[in-house]
Design a protein around this motif. Structure first.
Motif, PDB file in Angstrom:
ATOM      1  N   LEU A   1       0.825  -1.208   0.000  1.00 26.10           N
ATOM      2  CA  LEU A   1       0.000   0.000   0.000  1.00 26.10           C
ATOM      3  C   LEU A   1       0.860   1.258   0.000  1.00 26.10           C
ATOM      4  O   LEU A   1       0.427   2.315  -0.455  1.00 26.10           O
ATOM      5  CB  LEU A   1      -0.944   0.015   1.206  1.00 26.10           C
ATOM      6  N   ASN A   2       2.063   1.165   0.557  1.00 30.47           N
ATOM      7  CA  ASN A   2       3.020   2.276   0.505  1.00 30.47           C
ATOM      8  C   ASN A   2       4.434   1.720   0.484  1.00 30.47           C
ATOM      9  O   ASN A   2       4.660   0.570   0.856  1.00 30.47           O
ATOM     10  CB  ASN A   2       2.815   3.246   1.681  1.00 30.47           C
ATOM     11  N   ILE A   3       5.380   2.543   0.043  1.00 30.51           N
ATOM     12  CA  ILE A   3       6.780   2.099  -0.029  1.00 30.51           C
ATOM     13  C   ILE A   3       7.513   2.449   1.256  1.00 30.51           C
ATOM     14  O   ILE A   3       8.221   1.632   1.834  1.00 30.51           O
ATOM     15  CB  ILE A   3       7.494   2.746  -1.228  1.00 30.51           C
ATOM     16  N   PHE A   4       7.352   3.683   1.718  1.00 26.08           N
ATOM     17  CA  PHE A   4       8.019   4.135   2.935  1.00 26.08           C
ATOM     18  C   PHE A   4       6.969   4.458   3.990  1.00 26.08           C
ATOM     19  O   PHE A   4       6.397   5.545   3.983  1.00 26.08           O
ATOM     20  CB  PHE A   4       8.877   5.374   2.650  1.00 26.08           C
ATOM     21  N   PRO A   5       6.704   3.532   4.915  1.00 28.09           N
ATOM     22  CA  PRO A   5       5.777   3.819   6.006  1.00 28.09           C
ATOM     23  C   PRO A   5       6.409   4.823   6.970  1.00 28.09           C
ATOM     24  O   PRO A   5       7.601   5.132   6.864  1.00 28.09           O
ATOM     25  CB  PRO A   5       5.577   2.449   6.656  1.00 28.09           C
ATOM     26  N   PRO A   6       5.632   5.340   7.903  1.00 27.29           N
ATOM     27  CA  PRO A   6       6.184   6.313   8.858  1.00 27.29           C
ATOM     28  C   PRO A   6       7.433   5.790   9.565  1.00 27.29           C
ATOM     29  O   PRO A   6       7.596   4.604   9.786  1.00 27.29           O
ATOM     30  CB  PRO A   6       5.032   6.498   9.850  1.00 27.29           C
ATOM     31  N   PHE A   7       8.319   6.704   9.871  1.00 28.56           N
ATOM     32  CA  PHE A   7       9.557   6.448  10.613  1.00 28.56           C
ATOM     33  C   PHE A   7      10.631   5.740   9.785  1.00 28.56           C
ATOM     34  O   PHE A   7      11.672   5.385  10.315  1.00 28.56           O
ATOM     35  CB  PHE A   7       9.293   5.645  11.901  1.00 28.56           C
ATOM     36  N   CYS A   8      10.381   5.524   8.486  1.00 26.24           N
ATOM     37  CA  CYS A   8      11.395   4.869   7.657  1.00 26.24           C
ATOM     38  C   CYS A   8      12.232   5.859   6.839  1.00 26.24           C
ATOM     39  O   CYS A   8      13.244   5.472   6.269  1.00 26.24           O
ATOM     40  CB  CYS A   8      10.740   3.869   6.698  1.00 26.24           C
ATOM     41  N   LEU A   9      11.803   7.099   6.775  1.00 28.20           N
ATOM     42  CA  LEU A   9      12.522   8.047   5.925  1.00 28.20           C
ATOM     43  C   LEU A   9      13.969   8.232   6.369  1.00 28.20           C
ATOM     44  O   LEU A   9      14.871   8.355   5.544  1.00 28.20           O
ATOM     45  CB  LEU A   9      11.812   9.397   5.911  1.00 28.20           C
ATOM     46  N   ARG A  10      14.205   8.245   7.659  1.00 30.30           N
ATOM     47  CA  ARG A  10      15.583   8.406   8.147  1.00 30.30           C
ATOM     48  C   ARG A  10      16.458   7.213   7.773  1.00 30.30           C
ATOM     49  O   ARG A  10      17.635   7.360   7.497  1.00 30.30           O
ATOM     50  CB  ARG A  10      15.579   8.588   9.664  1.00 30.30           C
ATOM     51  N   VAL A  11      15.847   6.034   7.771  1.00 28.40           N
ATOM     52  CA  VAL A  11      16.605   4.821   7.448  1.00 28.40           C
ATOM     53  C   VAL A  11      17.125   4.877   6.010  1.00 28.40           C
ATOM     54  O   VAL A  11      18.235   4.450   5.718  1.00 28.40           O
ATOM     55  CB  VAL A  11      15.717   3.569   7.648  1.00 28.40           C
TER      56      VAL A  11
ATOM     57  N   VAL B   1       3.738  12.426  11.457  1.00 28.24           N
ATOM     58  CA  VAL B   1       5.147  12.048  11.591  1.00 28.24           C
ATOM     59  C   VAL B   1       6.051  13.258  11.475  1.00 28.24           C
ATOM     60  O   VAL B   1       7.100  13.346  12.100  1.00 28.24           O
ATOM     61  CB  VAL B   1       5.510  11.011  10.499  1.00 28.24           C
ATOM     62  N   GLU B   2       5.630  14.246  10.709  1.00 25.29           N
ATOM     63  CA  GLU B   2       6.468  15.424  10.469  1.00 25.29           C
ATOM     64  C   GLU B   2       6.671  16.261  11.720  1.00 25.29           C
ATOM     65  O   GLU B   2       7.593  17.075  11.783  1.00 25.29           O
ATOM     66  CB  GLU B   2       5.830  16.281   9.385  1.00 25.29           C
ATOM     67  N   GLU B   3       5.800  16.106  12.716  1.00 28.04           N
ATOM     68  CA  GLU B   3       5.942  16.915  13.921  1.00 28.04           C
ATOM     69  C   GLU B   3       7.252  16.622  14.637  1.00 28.04           C
ATOM     70  O   GLU B   3       7.831  17.481  15.281  1.00 28.04           O
ATOM     71  CB  GLU B   3       4.755  16.641  14.871  1.00 28.04           C
ATOM     72  N   THR B   4       7.720  15.379  14.553  1.00 31.39           N
ATOM     73  CA  THR B   4       8.911  14.988  15.308  1.00 31.39           C
ATOM     74  C   THR B   4      10.102  14.670  14.412  1.00 31.39           C
ATOM     75  O   THR B   4      11.210  14.504  14.905  1.00 31.39           O
ATOM     76  CB  THR B   4       8.602  13.751  16.175  1.00 31.39           C
ATOM     77  N   TYR B   5       9.897  14.600  13.100  1.00 39.07           N
ATOM     78  CA  TYR B   5      10.965  14.200  12.203  1.00 39.07           C
ATOM     79  C   TYR B   5      11.438  15.369  11.355  1.00 39.07           C
ATOM     80  O   TYR B   5      10.633  16.070  10.752  1.00 39.07           O
ATOM     81  CB  TYR B   5      10.490  13.073  11.275  1.00 39.07           C
ATOM     82  N   VAL B   6      12.742  15.540  11.320  1.00 43.27           N
ATOM     83  CA  VAL B   6      13.364  16.472  10.386  1.00 43.27           C
ATOM     84  C   VAL B   6      14.231  15.637   9.460  1.00 43.27           C
ATOM     85  O   VAL B   6      15.185  15.002   9.890  1.00 43.27           O
ATOM     86  CB  VAL B   6      14.220  17.522  11.117  1.00 43.27           C
ATOM     87  N   VAL B   7      13.882  15.618   8.180  1.00 43.80           N
ATOM     88  CA  VAL B   7      14.551  14.746   7.221  1.00 43.80           C
ATOM     89  C   VAL B   7      14.924  15.543   5.983  1.00 43.80           C
ATOM     90  O   VAL B   7      14.099  16.282   5.442  1.00 43.80           O
ATOM     91  CB  VAL B   7      13.648  13.556   6.812  1.00 43.80           C
TER      92      VAL B   7
END
Length: 221
Positions: free
Chosen positions: A14-24, A52-58
């Motif tokens: 359904l998606n390629i990058f689920p939440p919290f995977c962008l940093r990986v 997710v954007e509230e806590t992640y800076v990518v």
């Protein structure tokens, strides 16, 4: 350290990058996704009310993005992105045969595409290229600067009506190759003095720089 990822014929995704995977996958430079029958979103930044954007800076290093034959794709990025996730390294974007896709770039992504060199969108259900800015949206004019974009190819986009649904200006100083065909609902050229908000280009700003034009079945004026 992964730099290239190819996803093909994964019909359950359904998606390629689920939440919290962008940093990986922050070092990823090339992404190709083809023939995934159920894919709805590539970069999922919201889930179950959690932003997710509230806590992640990518800051992604992604340079090339190819999405081909994804019939149920609705969003490349979560529709309303905030400004702390950046894809400013993008140089090439190619979207083909994604008829469920109504808009390509969220406003927060589009405003930082200073390095984009090639944009190809073909055979898609796109209605607008950049979605409306919903944060602090007063009706002041918005500028989009595509300072490195040299090739723009828009082909068979029967529902495309505007670049951005609001007052805006675009600059394309490096544009040398423009191919637009079968885009019957969008006004291609306008004049600065006419202040028409939904024309794709100001004719006096684009014509002097372009070396190759191909226009077919479009609205010129």
């Amino acid at each position: 350290m992964l730099k290239e990822l190819i996803v093909q014929e994964c019909d359950v995704l359904l998606n390629i990058f689920p939440p919290f995977c962008l940093r990986v996958f922050q070092r990823l430079e090339k992404l190709i996704v083809t023939d995934c029958a159920s894919l709805e979103e590539v970069f999922q930044l919201q889930v179950q009310g959690l932003d997710v954007e509230e806590t992640y800076v990518v800051e992604s290093r992604l340079r090339e993005l190819n999405l081909i034959r994804l019939p149920k794709l609705e969003h490349v990025w979560t529709k309303y992105c905030k400004g702390n996730i950046s894809f400013s390294s993008l140089k090439q974007v190619c979207i083909e045969e994604c008829w469920g896709l109504k808009t390509l770039f969220p406003f927060s992504i589009a405003k930082d595409l200073q390095q984009l060199e090639t944009l190809t969108i073909q055979n898609c259900g796109l209605e607008e290229i950049v979605s409306k800015n919903v944060e602090g949206s007063n009706e002041q004019e918005i500028w989009f600067a595509f300072n490195q974009l040299s090739i723009l190819n828009l082909w068979d986009l029967p529902y495309l009506t505007c670049f951005y649904p609001g007052m805006h200006r675009t600059t394309w100083p490096a544009l040398t190759k423009l191919i637009i065909s079968e885009c019957g609902r969008i006004k291609i050229f306008g004049h600065e003095e006419s202040q028409i908000e939904h024309s794709l280009f100001l004719i006096d700003k684009v014509i002097p720089n372009c070396r190759r034009f191909y226009l077919a079945h479009v609205i010129l004026r």
